[in-house]
Design a protein around this motif. Structure first.
Motif, mmCIF file in Angstrom:
data_model
loop_
_atom_site.group_PDB
_atom_site.id
_atom_site.type_symbol
_atom_site.label_atom_id
_atom_site.label_comp_id
_atom_site.label_asym_id
_atom_site.label_seq_id
_atom_site.Cartn_x
_atom_site.Cartn_y
_atom_site.Cartn_z
ATOM 1 N N VAL A 9 4.280 6.498 3.085
ATOM 2 C CA VAL A 9 3.940 7.186 1.834
ATOM 3 C C VAL A 9 4.886 8.343 1.514
ATOM 4 C CG1 VAL A 9 2.170 8.547 0.646
ATOM 5 C CG2 VAL A 9 1.536 6.463 1.879
ATOM 6 N N PRO A 10 5.196 9.236 2.477
ATOM 7 C CA PRO A 10 6.105 10.339 2.145
ATOM 8 C C PRO A 10 7.481 9.864 1.704
ATOM 9 C CG PRO A 10 4.988 10.746 4.227
ATOM 10 C CD PRO A 10 4.729 9.323 3.869
ATOM 11 N N VAL A 11 7.972 8.814 2.355
ATOM 12 C CA VAL A 11 9.303 8.303 2.012
ATOM 13 C C VAL A 11 9.320 7.766 0.591
ATOM 14 C CG1 VAL A 11 11.095 6.648 2.620
ATOM 15 C CG2 VAL A 11 9.753 7.752 4.428
ATOM 16 N N TRP A 12 8.325 6.952 0.233
ATOM 17 C CA TRP A 12 8.261 6.397 -1.113
ATOM 18 C C TRP A 12 8.059 7.490 -2.160
ATOM 19 C CZ3 TRP A 12 10.239 1.958 -1.949
ATOM 20 C CH2 TRP A 12 10.134 0.919 -1.018
ATOM 21 N N LEU B 38 12.802 19.488 3.531
ATOM 22 C CA LEU B 38 11.844 18.403 3.366
ATOM 23 C C LEU B 38 12.098 17.311 4.400
ATOM 24 C CD1 LEU B 38 9.553 17.937 1.267
ATOM 25 C CD2 LEU B 38 11.112 16.384 0.108
ATOM 26 N N PHE B 39 13.365 16.964 4.610
ATOM 27 C CA PHE B 39 13.702 15.898 5.560
ATOM 28 C C PHE B 39 13.502 16.360 7.003
ATOM 29 C CE2 PHE B 39 16.187 14.878 1.736
ATOM 30 C CZ PHE B 39 15.742 13.589 1.513
ATOM 31 N N ALA B 40 13.802 17.636 7.290
ATOM 32 C CA ALA B 40 13.573 18.154 8.634
ATOM 33 C C ALA B 40 12.085 18.146 8.958
ATOM 34 C CB ALA B 40 14.145 19.569 8.760
ATOM 35 N N ALA B 41 11.281 18.578 7.988
ATOM 36 C CA ALA B 41 9.833 18.587 8.194
ATOM 37 C C ALA B 41 9.307 17.175 8.371
ATOM 38 C CB ALA B 41 9.148 19.267 7.001
ATOM 39 N N LEU B 42 9.796 16.245 7.546
ATOM 40 C CA LEU B 42 9.349 14.862 7.645
ATOM 41 C C LEU B 42 9.696 14.264 9.003
ATOM 42 C CD1 LEU B 42 8.094 12.423 6.246
ATOM 43 C CD2 LEU B 42 10.341 11.867 5.318
ATOM 44 N N ALA B 43 10.895 14.562 9.515
ATOM 45 C CA ALA B 43 11.300 14.054 10.822
ATOM 46 C C ALA B 43 10.382 14.572 11.923
ATOM 47 C CB ALA B 43 12.749 14.443 11.104
ATOM 48 N N LEU B 44 10.042 15.861 11.871
ATOM 49 C CA LEU B 44 9.155 16.450 12.875
ATOM 50 C C LEU B 44 7.750 15.860 12.789
ATOM 51 C CD1 LEU B 44 10.306 20.172 12.644
ATOM 52 C CD2 LEU B 44 10.493 18.714 14.665
ATOM 53 N N ILE B 45 7.227 15.733 11.564
ATOM 54 C CA ILE B 45 5.872 15.219 11.386
ATOM 55 C C ILE B 45 5.768 13.776 11.871
ATOM 56 C CG2 ILE B 45 4.134 14.585 9.666
ATOM 57 C CD1 ILE B 45 5.139 17.012 8.022
ATOM 58 N N LEU B 46 6.699 12.939 11.437
ATOM 59 C CA LEU B 46 6.656 11.540 11.842
ATOM 60 C C LEU B 46 6.949 11.376 13.329
ATOM 61 C CD1 LEU B 46 8.352 9.725 8.825
ATOM 62 C CD2 LEU B 46 5.952 10.269 9.218
ATOM 63 N N LEU C 163 0.831 -1.211 0.000
ATOM 64 C CA LEU C 163 0.000 0.000 0.000
ATOM 65 C C LEU C 163 0.862 1.255 0.000
ATOM 66 C CD1 LEU C 163 -2.972 -0.673 2.470
ATOM 67 C CD2 LEU C 163 -3.136 0.036 0.083
ATOM 68 N N GLY C 164 1.912 1.265 0.826
ATOM 69 C CA GLY C 164 2.791 2.426 0.880
ATOM 70 C C GLY C 164 3.449 2.700 -0.457
ATOM 71 N N ILE C 165 3.891 1.634 -1.133
ATOM 72 C CA ILE C 165 4.525 1.800 -2.446
ATOM 73 C C ILE C 165 3.514 2.305 -3.471
ATOM 74 C CG2 ILE C 165 5.648 0.570 -4.344
ATOM 75 C CD1 ILE C 165 6.853 -1.312 -2.232
ATOM 76 N N ILE C 166 2.319 1.704 -3.492
ATOM 77 C CA ILE C 166 1.284 2.100 -4.451
ATOM 78 C C ILE C 166 0.912 3.569 -4.279
ATOM 79 C CG2 ILE C 166 -1.154 1.811 -5.037
ATOM 80 C CD1 ILE C 166 -0.819 -1.175 -4.573
ATOM 81 N N TRP C 167 0.642 3.965 -3.039
ATOM 82 C CA TRP C 167 0.243 5.350 -2.798
ATOM 83 C C TRP C 167 1.426 6.308 -2.960
ATOM 84 C CZ3 TRP C 167 -3.084 3.756 1.980
ATOM 85 C CH2 TRP C 167 -4.393 3.478 1.555
ATOM 86 N N GLY C 168 2.632 5.871 -2.571
ATOM 87 C CA GLY C 168 3.793 6.726 -2.747
ATOM 88 C C GLY C 168 4.085 7.005 -4.206
ATOM 89 N N ALA C 169 3.892 5.997 -5.072
ATOM 90 C CA ALA C 169 4.138 6.171 -6.504
ATOM 91 C C ALA C 169 3.048 6.981 -7.186
ATOM 92 C CB ALA C 169 4.263 4.805 -7.181
ATOM 93 N N SER C 170 1.903 7.160 -6.537
ATOM 94 C CA SER C 170 0.799 7.880 -7.182
ATOM 95 C C SER C 170 1.149 9.341 -7.452
ATOM 96 C CB SER C 170 -0.466 7.800 -6.308
ATOM 97 O OG SER C 170 -0.314 8.526 -5.105
ATOM 98 N N PHE C 171 1.982 9.939 -6.612
ATOM 99 C CA PHE C 171 2.341 11.340 -6.813
ATOM 100 C C PHE C 171 3.239 11.506 -8.041
ATOM 101 C CE2 PHE C 171 1.420 10.573 -2.378
ATOM 102 C CZ PHE C 171 0.447 11.516 -2.144
ATOM 103 N N MET C 172 4.141 10.557 -8.245
ATOM 104 C CA MET C 172 4.952 10.542 -9.448
ATOM 105 C C MET C 172 4.055 10.353 -10.680
ATOM 106 S SD MET C 172 7.737 7.679 -10.635
ATOM 107 C CE MET C 172 6.388 6.483 -10.683
ATOM 108 N N ALA C 173 3.055 9.450 -10.579
ATOM 109 C CA ALA C 173 2.158 9.192 -11.701
ATOM 110 C C ALA C 173 1.347 10.435 -12.056
ATOM 111 C CB ALA C 173 1.221 8.026 -11.367
ATOM 112 N N VAL C 174 0.926 11.200 -11.048
ATOM 113 C CA VAL C 174 0.197 12.441 -11.317
ATOM 114 C C VAL C 174 1.080 13.412 -12.093
ATOM 115 C CG1 VAL C 174 -0.772 14.518 -10.248
ATOM 116 C CG2 VAL C 174 -1.413 12.264 -9.383
#
Length: 306
Positions: free
Chosen positions: A263-266, A283-291, A19-30
């Motif tokens: 999802v964000p990582v993928w 981006l990585f600082a924000a991701l670390a704080l959010i997670l 699921l994580g891979i499918i949803w993570g790749a959806s942003f690239m597909a868009v």
């Protein structure tokens, strides 16, 4: 009657990662689909493909759509309408438009914000879901990550900075997903495949006329955008619905929600590796704080863990 959640097990971990891979790749597909289609057309087409796929599936399985004949059935359709708007039509449109100005990795990181919105909404709307001190602290840490992610300039934009507006559009899409999750949770008991199909039918019924009005009938896109839109309709919109129902039934919704950590990582990995997108340091600082905020808010109380 739903299945009783059990220990996740290897099969559910594989499904969760998928699921994580499918949803993570959806942003690239868009991003790829935007080369040949407008943002509203992308949203409408993927929802229509997903709706047709799930209707075909429940027909083969002998599962019927919710009935209008009973009061509970009408409530379920009202919930399906809310899911169609907030889990499909509106966020898909916002993300597709937002990705015309921001990288797919940024849009993917915004998905980690969804549980942060769910926390206060659940506190207000879902019985028994109270914000404890630990959850409030986790929410605060995550909110700092949100501010770092979108940048303070997004709040001072006068309308000419489309990148700032696009960041806010991606953030608003996360809020829509959170509202959709609350609507789903408050929906009366019903077969989840039936509910998912009904939600996509409602979403398609809303977005298709609007997309035709705004962008007209699209010309046949080139091969890459066409494959991207087929991927979006079949996998992140249809197949993902099936997988999430299976995981939620066998391992529980709490385990399923951890997909938001992946999802964000993928999305960043796919965007950087296949689209050569730049990855800004914040981006990585924000991701670390959010997670970090999410994991802190999900830690069980010692009293309950005993």
């Amino acid at each position: 009657m739903t299945d009783t959640p059990t220990s996740p097990g290897l099969t559910n971990w594989i499904k969760l990662i998928t699921l994580g891979i499918i949803w993570g790749a959806s942003f690239m597909a868009v991003t790829v689909a935007l080369d040949g289609l407008g943002p509203m057309t992308i949203a409408a087409t993927r929802i229509a493909i997903g709706a047709l796929s799930l209707v075909a599936l429940i027909t083969v399985m002998g599962i019927s759509l919710p009935s209008f004949a009973t009061r509970q059935g009408r409530i379920i359709w009202a919930c399906a309408l809310g899911m169609g708007v907030f889990s499909n039509a509106l966020p898909f449109t916002l993300l597709s438009w937002g990705q015309t100005y921001v990288a797919s990795g940024f849009a993917g990181v915004c998905m980690a914000i969804v549980p942060l919105f769910v926390l206060p909404l659940s506190h207000l709307l879902v019985p028994g879901e109270r914000m404890t001190l630990r959850r409030s602290l986790g929410f605060s840490v995550g909110f700092v990550g949100v501010v770092v992610l979108i940048g303070l300039d997004a709040f001072t934009s006068a309308g000419s900075d489309y990148e700032s507006l696009a960041r806010l559009a991606c953030l608003t899409a996360s809020l829509c997903y959170a509202i959709g999750a609350i609507v789903t949770r408050l929906c009366p008991q019903v077969n989840m495949l039936s509910l998912s199909a009904a939600a996509l039918i409602c979403g398609a019924g809303i977005i298709l006329p609007v997309a035709l009005w705004q962008e007209g009938v699209p010309a046949m896109p080139d091969t890459k955008p066409l494959l991207a839109i087929l991927y979006l309709g079949l996998f992140p919109t249809a197949v993902a619905q099936i997988l999430l129902v299976q995981v939620a039934r066998s391992a529980g919704p709490a385990f399923l929600s951890t997909v938001n950590y992946q999802v964000p990582v993928w999305s960043v990995i796919f965007g950087a590796a296949l689209l050569s997108e730049a990855v800004p340091p914040q981006l990585f600082a924000a991701l670390a704080l959010i997670l970090g905020g999410l994991m802190l808010s999900r830690q069980p109380n010692r009293r309950n863990a005993a």
